[in-house]
Design a protein around this motif. Sequence first.
Motif, PDB file in Angstrom:
ATOM      1  N   GLN A 206       0.952  -1.297  -0.647  1.00 43.90           N
ATOM      2  CA  GLN A 206      -0.188  -0.241  -0.192  1.00 43.90           C
ATOM      3  C   GLN A 206       0.703   1.579  -0.027  1.00 43.90           C
ATOM      4  O   GLN A 206       1.671   1.668   0.531  1.00 43.90           O
ATOM      5  CB  GLN A 206      -1.046  -0.269   1.011  1.00 43.90           C
ATOM      6  N   HIS A 207       0.219   2.479  -0.902  1.00 43.62           N
ATOM      7  CA  HIS A 207       1.347   3.191  -0.994  1.00 43.62           C
ATOM      8  C   HIS A 207       1.448   4.309  -0.272  1.00 43.62           C
ATOM      9  O   HIS A 207       0.444   4.129   0.893  1.00 43.62           O
ATOM     10  CB  HIS A 207       0.698   4.237  -2.385  1.00 43.62           C
ATOM     11  N   ALA A 208       2.768   4.376   0.230  1.00 46.01           N
ATOM     12  CA  ALA A 208       2.542   5.194   1.798  1.00 46.01           C
ATOM     13  C   ALA A 208       1.969   6.874   1.851  1.00 46.01           C
ATOM     14  O   ALA A 208       2.257   6.267   3.874  1.00 46.01           O
ATOM     15  CB  ALA A 208       4.767   5.663   2.344  1.00 46.01           C
ATOM     16  N   CYS A 209       1.432   7.195   0.577  1.00 44.64           N
ATOM     17  CA  CYS A 209       1.191   8.179   1.618  1.00 44.64           C
ATOM     18  C   CYS A 209      -0.978   7.781   2.136  1.00 44.64           C
ATOM     19  O   CYS A 209      -0.970   8.969   2.517  1.00 44.64           O
ATOM     20  CB  CYS A 209       0.995   9.230  -0.012  1.00 44.64           C
ATOM     21  N   HIS A 210      -0.980   7.134   1.741  1.00 41.55           N
ATOM     22  CA  HIS A 210      -2.378   6.498   2.537  1.00 41.55           C
ATOM     23  C   HIS A 210      -2.321   4.979   2.279  1.00 41.55           C
ATOM     24  O   HIS A 210      -3.141   4.479   2.247  1.00 41.55           O
ATOM     25  CB  HIS A 210      -3.886   6.923   1.610  1.00 41.55           C
ATOM     26  N   ASN A 211      -1.748   4.971   3.555  1.00 43.03           N
ATOM     27  CA  ASN A 211      -1.305   3.450   4.145  1.00 43.03           C
ATOM     28  C   ASN A 211      -2.222   3.686   5.248  1.00 43.03           C
ATOM     29  O   ASN A 211      -1.217   4.021   6.795  1.00 43.03           O
ATOM     30  CB  ASN A 211       0.554   3.678   4.119  1.00 43.03           C
ATOM     31  N   ASP A 212      -2.368   2.842   6.217  1.00 40.18           N
ATOM     32  CA  ASP A 212      -3.474   2.826   6.930  1.00 40.18           C
ATOM     33  C   ASP A 212      -2.528   2.038   7.998  1.00 40.18           C
ATOM     34  O   ASP A 212      -2.592   2.655   9.122  1.00 40.18           O
ATOM     35  CB  ASP A 212      -4.206   1.147   7.249  1.00 40.18           C
ATOM     36  N   PHE A 213      -1.244   0.986   7.632  1.00 36.70           N
ATOM     37  CA  PHE A 213      -0.513   0.958   8.810  1.00 36.70           C
ATOM     38  C   PHE A 213       0.235   1.711   9.928  1.00 36.70           C
ATOM     39  O   PHE A 213       0.551   2.351  10.652  1.00 36.70           O
ATOM     40  CB  PHE A 213       0.140  -0.437   8.117  1.00 36.70           C
ATOM     41  N   ALA A 214       0.691   2.772   8.493  1.00 34.73           N
ATOM     42  CA  ALA A 214       1.871   3.507   8.881  1.00 34.73           C
ATOM     43  C   ALA A 214       1.508   4.870   9.748  1.00 34.73           C
ATOM     44  O   ALA A 214       1.599   5.315  10.730  1.00 34.73           O
ATOM     45  CB  ALA A 214       2.518   3.926   7.537  1.00 34.73           C
ATOM     46  N   LEU A 215       0.036   5.010   8.444  1.00 33.88           N
ATOM     47  CA  LEU A 215      -0.284   6.589   8.819  1.00 33.88           C
ATOM     48  C   LEU A 215      -1.583   6.676   9.718  1.00 33.88           C
ATOM     49  O   LEU A 215      -1.305   7.009  11.246  1.00 33.88           O
ATOM     50  CB  LEU A 215      -1.250   7.047   8.183  1.00 33.88           C
ATOM     51  N   ASN A 216      -1.936   5.707  10.227  1.00 34.39           N
ATOM     52  CA  ASN A 216      -4.070   5.493  11.114  1.00 34.39           C
ATOM     53  C   ASN A 216      -3.135   4.801  12.184  1.00 34.39           C
ATOM     54  O   ASN A 216      -3.537   5.302  13.840  1.00 34.39           O
ATOM     55  CB  ASN A 216      -4.705   5.277  10.473  1.00 34.39           C
TER      56      ASN A 216
END
Length: 737
Positions: free
Chosen positions: A237-247
């Motif tokens: 999943q792209h880093a700019c809308h990545n559930d794991f990394a961002l949310n």
Amino acid sequence: MKQKFLTTLLFACALTAASAQTPVYMDDAQPLEARVKDALSRMTLEEKVALCHAQSKFSSAGVPRLGIPELWMSDGPHGVRAEINWNDWGYANWTNDSITAFPALTCLAATWNPEMSAKYGKAIGEEARYREKDVLLGPGVNIYRTPMNGRNFEYMGEDPYLAGVMCVPYIRELQKNGVAACVKHYALNNQELWRGHIDVYLSDRALHEIYLPAFKAAVVEGGAWSIMGAYNQIRGQHACHNDFALNQILKGDWKFDGCVVTDWGGAHDTYEAAVNGLDIEMGSYTNGLTSESAFGYNDYYLADPYLKMLKEGKVPMSTIDDKASRILRLIFRTAMNTRKPFGSVATEAHYAAAREIGNEGIVLLKNAPAEKKGAPLLPVAADKYRNILVVGDNAVRLLNQGGGSSELKVKDMISPLEGLRAVYGNKVTYARGYVAGRPMYGRADEIPQHITDSLRAEAVEMAKKADLVIMVGGLNKNHYQDCEGGDRLDYGLPFGQNELIQELAGVNPNLVLVLLSGNAVEMPWVAQVPAIVQGWYLGSMGGKSLADVLSGEVNPSGKLPFSFPVRLTDCGAHAFGELSYPGDSIRQEYKEDILVGYRWHDTKKIPALFPFGHGLSYTTFTYGKPTASAKNIAADGTLTVTVAVKNAGRVAGKEVVQLYVGDDRCSVLRPMKELKHFAKIALEPGEEKSVTFTLTPDDLKFYDEASSGWKYEPGKFKAYIGASSTDIRGAVSFELK
């Protein structure tokens, strides 16, 4: 600029109209969250969505109806980029946007001095404020995984602890100017090749122990107001809308209350952008540097398509309220902050800061006598030589040019040749020696062989008659070197420099080599060159900094923030085949896992050419025997380690005392040792100081994948005190009960 004036005028009119009863959101004496809630309650759905995407190349909308101004952004992190046109990538050609170029962040990291980081953030923040920027796109804290990464010069080295410590003061001081740091590139943007789509897979241990700690420090300790997402994908999943990394991690675990901004062109899907933590979308349908889009700003993923999905109930309304709240919070902290100070640009104070950072970041890699019984070649006293030959394209090249988004328009730029002539006068002659072509993005000039041969022959002939030769070489900001958008093609020096260095050494043993680069390079001639200096990209005052150090006016005190492998295959990222680096163009696996940089060299017993933390001085520092305050440390306690350090030489100097910790026995693979603390101290000749470090159980933990949390195991540990990762001066053992 016209747009910003109109918005400011609207804002002033709104304040006047509201003077009888100022709305909460306009009153910055009110609590920040009350202002956010009040403004949000007054906005239409369309106004909320308009906040979430660009309105020009480097600005996003405000709410004109409510007098809420837009956000203006600028590339960094080494200076405020020249003004870009509203709707294309061309420069606006203003006459008042020349600035100070500060040393690249590799140089800042090489100072190992948080005080330099604070000076850097304060000065660059004042310049961004003067230029009326609300968000500065930097600093960069991606980990140095391979010397082939074209963008390593924008980052802070291979160690997460060092990068974390060094980024925090920069962020804090920058934001005191009412300018938001936008820490980048979150996360795993560790190469430029295929950066827009390469899908990175790695263990949870490597992610949490190596690649995330500096970002966490930027958010939790630095209080960063914005984060820039990376181009690459993370586990599909792209880093700019990545559930794991961002949310889950950024906004969940770390409680980040700021904005996530895309890298320019980093968004790829409306639904994912809506629900997976992205707040502001910039540069979509472009490569972020040169290409143009056939679409308008209302066609962005978080523009009309997002509005349509909200109205149709395909994404929750809570997503837009969260995004708008975060963006309002950022606007109130920056564009609507009436308490921010006045800025300034290209001042003597800023030049002094740039020079001091350069002085402290320059690393003396090697300093041997030209002849067996002689003194070390450096420093070069002004009266020692009658004829000093300076060689190299980098001695005169404007290294603020090129490199992609970090290109800078400077008011003043002191070249190495100018800096040396200011010290040594007419004793200095110059020969180009090699030529590197014009600074360009996306391509590079091809230099005809006969030109290279002719320039080399001229320099070698002049070197025969010189008393001393100073070659200023290295890399530059051209494509396929230290440049955004492409990785290096070769670990060796380009443009025939290896042959030039060998021939110069063959005709004149008094050879000093200055490498200007943001990366390690191969050195097949290392035994032939008595003195080698890593000079980085030093910015506006670079020539003065180099002259300060080479002349001995300043005693070098920089230490390497990354290892220099002997050969590329000695680097962990290159030890497992192409799937580990650069990947198969689709997928990549970090097979070296947690063993990045010196962790790899130590644990695998593969010596580096110049190790992490290495840096020589014109004086000598002796270390006493380190002592610990106790033999054991409890799970809820602390333990101190103390060592005496003495300047045993004849000149004042600074030393970086480094503390590493090793776990003697563990249920999982651990590096031989890891940096946990450091201190930079200044000592006069004969002076001795005691340095004390405090260890806690947190310094002993590793990330446990079974429990998805940090864990330590009782047992025996060692605390190593060193002048580098390999120059260990003493160790103490202790036990965690």
